[in-house]
Motif scaffolding. Structure first.
Motif, PDB file in Angstrom:
ATOM      1  N   PRO A  41     -57.426 -73.313  78.669  1.00 33.20           N
ATOM      2  CA  PRO A  41     -56.007 -73.665  78.744  1.00 33.20           C
ATOM      3  C   PRO A  41     -55.042 -72.507  78.989  1.00 33.20           C
ATOM      4  O   PRO A  41     -54.084 -72.648  79.738  1.00 33.20           O
ATOM      5  CB  PRO A  41     -55.722 -74.322  77.398  1.00 33.20           C
ATOM      6  N   THR A  42     -55.296 -71.354  78.379  1.00 35.52           N
ATOM      7  CA  THR A  42     -54.399 -70.220  78.592  1.00 35.52           C
ATOM      8  C   THR A  42     -54.582 -69.713  80.023  1.00 35.52           C
ATOM      9  O   THR A  42     -53.623 -69.403  80.734  1.00 35.52           O
ATOM     10  CB  THR A  42     -54.683 -69.098  77.568  1.00 35.52           C
ATOM     11  N   ASP A  43     -55.852 -69.674  80.430  1.00 37.72           N
ATOM     12  CA  ASP A  43     -56.189 -69.264  81.791  1.00 37.72           C
ATOM     13  C   ASP A  43     -55.513 -70.202  82.807  1.00 37.72           C
ATOM     14  O   ASP A  43     -54.979 -69.755  83.824  1.00 37.72           O
ATOM     15  CB  ASP A  43     -57.710 -69.323  81.938  1.00 37.72           C
ATOM     16  N   HIS A  92     -49.851 -64.569  76.524  1.00 40.58           N
ATOM     17  CA  HIS A  92     -50.493 -64.976  75.276  1.00 40.58           C
ATOM     18  C   HIS A  92     -49.739 -66.157  74.682  1.00 40.58           C
ATOM     19  O   HIS A  92     -48.612 -66.456  75.073  1.00 40.58           O
ATOM     20  CB  HIS A  92     -50.533 -63.805  74.291  1.00 40.58           C
ATOM     21  N   HIS A  93     -50.426 -66.813  73.722  1.00 42.60           N
ATOM     22  CA  HIS A  93     -49.815 -67.984  73.105  1.00 42.60           C
ATOM     23  C   HIS A  93     -49.395 -67.690  71.667  1.00 42.60           C
ATOM     24  O   HIS A  93     -49.177 -66.536  71.291  1.00 42.60           O
ATOM     25  CB  HIS A  93     -50.732 -69.198  73.241  1.00 42.60           C
ATOM     26  N   ILE A  94     -49.347 -68.708  70.861  1.00 37.73           N
ATOM     27  CA  ILE A  94     -48.916 -68.606  69.466  1.00 37.73           C
ATOM     28  C   ILE A  94     -49.731 -67.574  68.672  1.00 37.73           C
ATOM     29  O   ILE A  94     -49.266 -67.067  67.647  1.00 37.73           O
ATOM     30  CB  ILE A  94     -49.025 -70.016  68.817  1.00 37.73           C
ATOM     31  N   ALA A 162     -55.504 -70.469  68.836  1.00 37.19           N
ATOM     32  CA  ALA A 162     -54.731 -71.666  68.491  1.00 37.19           C
ATOM     33  C   ALA A 162     -55.654 -72.745  67.939  1.00 37.19           C
ATOM     34  O   ALA A 162     -55.315 -73.461  66.989  1.00 37.19           O
ATOM     35  CB  ALA A 162     -53.998 -72.162  69.727  1.00 37.19           C
ATOM     36  N   SER A 163     -56.832 -72.852  68.543  1.00 41.50           N
ATOM     37  CA  SER A 163     -57.812 -73.844  68.087  1.00 41.50           C
ATOM     38  C   SER A 163     -58.260 -73.527  66.659  1.00 41.50           C
ATOM     39  O   SER A 163     -58.543 -74.429  65.871  1.00 41.50           O
ATOM     40  CB  SER A 163     -59.020 -73.837  69.028  1.00 41.50           C
ATOM     41  N   HIS A 164     -58.306 -72.255  66.328  1.00 42.83           N
ATOM     42  CA  HIS A 164     -58.671 -71.846  64.975  1.00 42.83           C
ATOM     43  C   HIS A 164     -57.577 -72.254  63.994  1.00 42.83           C
ATOM     44  O   HIS A 164     -57.837 -72.865  62.960  1.00 42.83           O
ATOM     45  CB  HIS A 164     -58.894 -70.330  64.931  1.00 42.83           C
ATOM     46  N   GLY A 185     -63.297 -68.497  74.272  1.00 48.18           N
ATOM     47  CA  GLY A 185     -62.176 -69.297  74.756  1.00 48.18           C
ATOM     48  C   GLY A 185     -62.591 -70.743  74.602  1.00 48.18           C
ATOM     49  O   GLY A 185     -63.767 -71.028  74.318  1.00 48.18           O
ATOM     50  N   THR A 186     -61.661 -71.668  74.787  1.00 48.24           N
ATOM     51  CA  THR A 186     -62.067 -73.061  74.604  1.00 48.24           C
ATOM     52  C   THR A 186     -62.686 -73.662  75.868  1.00 48.24           C
ATOM     53  O   THR A 186     -63.126 -74.800  75.831  1.00 48.24           O
ATOM     54  CB  THR A 186     -60.914 -73.915  74.041  1.00 48.24           C
ATOM     55  N   ALA A 187     -62.737 -72.903  76.968  1.00 49.96           N
ATOM     56  CA  ALA A 187     -63.465 -73.405  78.142  1.00 49.96           C
ATOM     57  C   ALA A 187     -64.963 -73.506  77.809  1.00 49.96           C
ATOM     58  O   ALA A 187     -65.556 -74.577  77.950  1.00 49.96           O
ATOM     59  CB  ALA A 187     -63.222 -72.522  79.355  1.00 49.96           C
ATOM     60  N   ASP A 203     -57.578 -78.633  70.777  1.00 48.43           N
ATOM     61  CA  ASP A 203     -57.321 -77.781  71.943  1.00 48.43           C
ATOM     62  C   ASP A 203     -56.076 -78.259  72.688  1.00 48.43           C
ATOM     63  O   ASP A 203     -55.678 -79.417  72.603  1.00 48.43           O
ATOM     64  CB  ASP A 203     -58.530 -77.753  72.875  1.00 48.43           C
ATOM     65  N   GLN A 204     -55.524 -77.314  73.452  1.00 47.28           N
ATOM     66  CA  GLN A 204     -54.303 -77.614  74.193  1.00 47.28           C
ATOM     67  C   GLN A 204     -54.555 -78.703  75.233  1.00 47.28           C
ATOM     68  O   GLN A 204     -55.625 -78.759  75.826  1.00 47.28           O
ATOM     69  CB  GLN A 204     -53.798 -76.361  74.932  1.00 47.28           C
ATOM     70  N   THR A 205     -53.499 -79.488  75.480  1.00 52.31           N
ATOM     71  CA  THR A 205     -53.604 -80.555  76.480  1.00 52.31           C
ATOM     72  C   THR A 205     -53.867 -79.982  77.873  1.00 52.31           C
ATOM     73  O   THR A 205     -54.399 -80.678  78.731  1.00 52.31           O
ATOM     74  CB  THR A 205     -52.319 -81.395  76.529  1.00 52.31           C
TER      75      THR A 205
HETATM   76  N1  ASP Z   1     -57.288 -72.800  73.573  1.00 53.88           N
HETATM   77  C1  ASP Z   1     -57.725 -71.532  73.162  1.00 53.88           C
HETATM   78  C2  ASP Z   1     -57.229 -71.241  71.792  1.00 53.88           C
HETATM   79  O1  ASP Z   1     -57.726 -71.899  70.958  1.00 53.88           O
HETATM   80  C3  ASP Z   1     -57.571 -70.393  74.038  1.00 53.88           C
HETATM   81  C4  ASP Z   1     -58.095 -70.537  75.436  1.00 53.88           C
HETATM   82  O2  ASP Z   1     -59.297 -70.597  75.685  1.00 53.88           O
HETATM   83  O3  ASP Z   1     -57.242 -70.527  76.269  1.00 53.88           O
HETATM   84  O4  ASP Z   1     -56.452 -70.363  71.508  1.00 53.88           O
END
Ligand code: ASP
Length: 327
Positions: A41-43, A92-94, A162-164, A185-187, A203-205
């Motif tokens: 998702p970040t990718d 980067h995200h949260i 984020a998933s964590h 990563g979540t991929a 995981d992110q939408t």
């Molecule tokens: N979704 C992932 C996360 O849990 C990150 C990723 O693979 O983009 O932060």
């Protein structure tokens, strides 16, 4: 005296202005460091953004450097140590705001090692499971979780991801412990979820929507306060309405540069980001994945910085109360 001082200042600033005038270097790509695996998702956000920013930035190309591992902290450390010349930026995200509380020691300083360029989007999360789970809605999932205590695997992208964070809050809300399985990563985690090697994930939408539509995974709920409007996600209940009162996690993304990147260069990148965020094609792609492109004041670098500080202040106590740390 005043003239001498002005002259001295002009000499001191000369290398900076020269750098800004030459930026971006026509022979060098601009690299976006993504702290997670490719295909996640970040990718996904980074690749859409790279396409939308290339033209307004006037760059030869905008490429992605995936530096997954340790919940995004390895990528953040690499970005912080990159040359501050505008040819390396960092998405980067949260995790930027939650890692300071999750890690006793970080290999970078969140507020001190980066220039803040502006926020990109807000992205909801979904609670998803393998297709073979004997549950078709949140209530049935809860029954299955209660019947399988100690046997459930929950995938994530490492401590600080984020998933964590979402999985942590989920376990704490249900007062249950699951075995967490970290990935870069979540991929790659999504591959294992589809293959049935792990049971659940948050995981992110931006990563889950197409799999939910293709019915390769099951979706049980969204993590936002309100239900979503994306056609394929609008029937999913919120976790709050499903009984986990007050549950809310929204993932946001921001763009950064290594500390010391010249102000004129930062202004060029930040302006290109603003143009990208108004690009109808970028907005359409993000909306289709449930993400909302930022239009509020967080688009401004100073507001982005304030927002991250506010998020650090918000999540710190929540994470400390949950009592989880990485070393
Ligand atoms: N979704 C992932 C996360 O849990 C990150 C990723 O693979 O983009 O932060």
């Amino acid at each position: 005296m005043k003239r001498i001082r002005t002259l001295l200042m002009a000499v001191a600033l000369a290398p900076l202005s020269a750098l800004a005038a030459d930026y971006p270097n026509k022979d060098k790509p601009v690299t976006i460091v993504v702290p997670f695996a490719a295909g996640g998702p970040t990718d996904r956000v980074a690749r859409d953004l790279a396409e939308a920013m290339r033209k307004p930035l006037g760059a030869l190309s905008v490429v992605i450097d995936n530096v997954g591992g340790a919940g995004g902290t390895l990528g953040a450390a690499k970005a912080a140590r990159s040359a501050p010349d505008g040819h390396t930026v960092f998405l980067h995200h949260i995790g930027m705001a939650t890692s300071p509380a999750l890690y006793r020691k970080l290999p970078y300083d969140t507020m001190g090692d980066f220039e803040y360029l502006g926020m990109v989007n807000d992205v909801p999360m979904t609670l998803i499971g393998r297709n073979t789970l004997p549950a078709n809605n949140f209530k049935e999932l809860q029954t299955w979780i209660n019947a399988n205590k100690g046997k459930i695997n929950l995938g994530n992208a490492g401590l600080g991801a984020a998933s964590h964070l979402c999985g942590l809050l989920f376990q704490s809300a249900l007062k249950t412990d699951m075995t967490t399985v970290p990935y870069k990563g979540t991929a790659p985690a999504m591959n294992d979820l589809m293959g049935g090697q792990i049971d659940l994930m948050c995981d992110q939408t931006t990563n889950t929507t197409s799999q939910i539509e293709a019915k390769t995974i099951k979706a049980f709920a969204v993590t936002t306060q309100k239900r979503l409007t994306t056609p394929s996600l609008k029937d999913l209940p919120t976790l709050d309405e499903s009984g986990l009162k007050g549950f809310e996690v929204t993932i946001w993304h921001g763009l950064y540069a290594p500390k010391g990147t010249p102000p004129d260069v930062l202004a060029k990148i930040s302006n290109a980001l603003k143009v990208a965020l108004k690009d109808p094609e970028f907005i359409k792609k993000q909306q289709a994945l449930g993400a909302v492109v930022v239009t509020d004041k967080r688009i401004e670098p100073a507001e982005h910085r304030k927002f991250v500080q506010a998020e650090i202040d918000k999540w710190g106590p929540i994470i400390k109360a949950a009592g989880v740390y990485a070393d």
